[in-house]
Design an enzyme around this catalytic site. Structure first.
Site, mmCIF file in Angstrom:
data_model
loop_
_atom_site.group_PDB
_atom_site.id
_atom_site.type_symbol
_atom_site.label_atom_id
_atom_site.label_comp_id
_atom_site.label_asym_id
_atom_site.label_seq_id
_atom_site.Cartn_x
_atom_site.Cartn_y
_atom_site.Cartn_z
ATOM 1 N NE ARG A 175 1.846 -26.999 12.999
ATOM 2 C CZ ARG A 175 2.181 -27.638 11.879
ATOM 3 N NH1 ARG A 175 2.436 -28.942 11.901
ATOM 4 N NH2 ARG A 175 2.252 -26.991 10.730
ATOM 5 C CB CYS A 234 -2.189 -32.930 8.645
ATOM 6 S SG CYS A 234 -1.373 -33.541 7.154
#
Length: 279
Positions: A175, A234
């Site tokens: 990611r 995050c």
């Protein structure tokens, strides 16, 4: 104060005349609520706290898990019996992310003694701990949140930390690199951030933290030391709290960007980087 507690240590403290307040924060991203699992069996004396409704505000421009309304958070903590003069222990199903979110919020709002059960409910059971289906009704606590005890980053702050210090991206490496993005509008990372997946905070094949020296070595290799300004983000500010907790275990203070990638990527004016981490 150590930020984590073992199952054996918790069992000893729960046997004392004045045990710590115990919070069950079981949560699964995209999964069913944790309350039915709590009702089916929890550490004796634990009170359930819901991450989505009590540890976060509804999703919106500020991200998928923005900071909770302080009145809602305070009400949930007092209903769970949280007091300023009594230690708190938080646990989840084992991953540690949800428990770390509760730990961070309580510490950020000024509670002086909060710890996470290392390894969560799985560690408790592995150590021979019993489960209970009794749902306690503790006396109301007196906790009054005073935010600001831990550092908190805005989007602009996070960008600045990436330039002058070290900004860690706690998501999965793919990611970070922008190869996949299963949730948010845009794939990639905040320019200047360094990939540091949360999954590497724990012992391989387990959910307990690596020891403090091992964590310090891991973070030093990424550039994080006690004399460097460190920030963490995050996807939505949950797994990053686990990274802040791991850094605390290693003796390294760090700031949390709660809005994280879900807030950053929602604004098309903010820059996005892709590819491997910066040289």
């Amino acid at each position: 104060m150590n930020a984590i507690i073992t199952a054996t240590e918790l069992a000893s403290e729960l046997a004392r005349p004045t045990p710590p307040v115990l919070l069950d924060v079981r949560y699964q991203l995209g999964g069913p609520p944790g309350r039915p699992e709590y009702a089916a069996g929890h550490v004796p004396g634990a009170v359930y706290v819901d991450l989505d409704s009590e540890l976060a505000s509804p999703p919106g421009p500020a991200g998928r898990h923005p900071l909770p309304d302080l009145d809602v958070f305070a009400g949930a903590m007092r209903a769970a019996g949280v007091r300023a003069d009594r230690p708190v222990v938080v646990y989840d199903g084992g991953q540690g992310w949800a428990a770390a979110r509760a730990w961070w919020l309580l510490r950020w709002t000024g509670h002086p003694e909060v710890r996470v059960l290392d390894g969560g409910l799985a560690a408790w059971q592995a150590a021979g701990g019993a489960l209970s289906t009794e749902q306690p009704a503790p006396p109301a606590g007196d906790f009054t949140p005073l935010p600001g005890a831990l550092p908190l980053l805005t989007a602009d702050d996070a960008a600045a930390v990436a330039r002058r210090g070290l900004l860690l991206d706690a998501r999965a490496a793919e990611r970070y690199r922008g190869e996949v993005e299963p949730i948010d509008r845009v794939a990639g990372h905040i320019p200047g951030a360094v990939s540091a997946p949360t999954t590497e905070n724990v012992v391989e094949g387990d959910t307990v933290f690596r020891d403090a020296a091992d964590l310090a070595k891991r973070f030093a290799a990424l550039g994080a030391t006690a004399d460097v300004e460190v920030g963490v983000y995050c996807g939505s500010g949950v797994s990053a709290a686990h990274q802040v907790l791991a850094l605390a275990v290693a003796g390294i203070p760090a700031a949390l960007y709660v809005g994280s990638w879900s807030e950053w990527s929602a604004d098309p004016s903010r820059p996005v980087a892709t590819g491997p981490q910066p040289g």
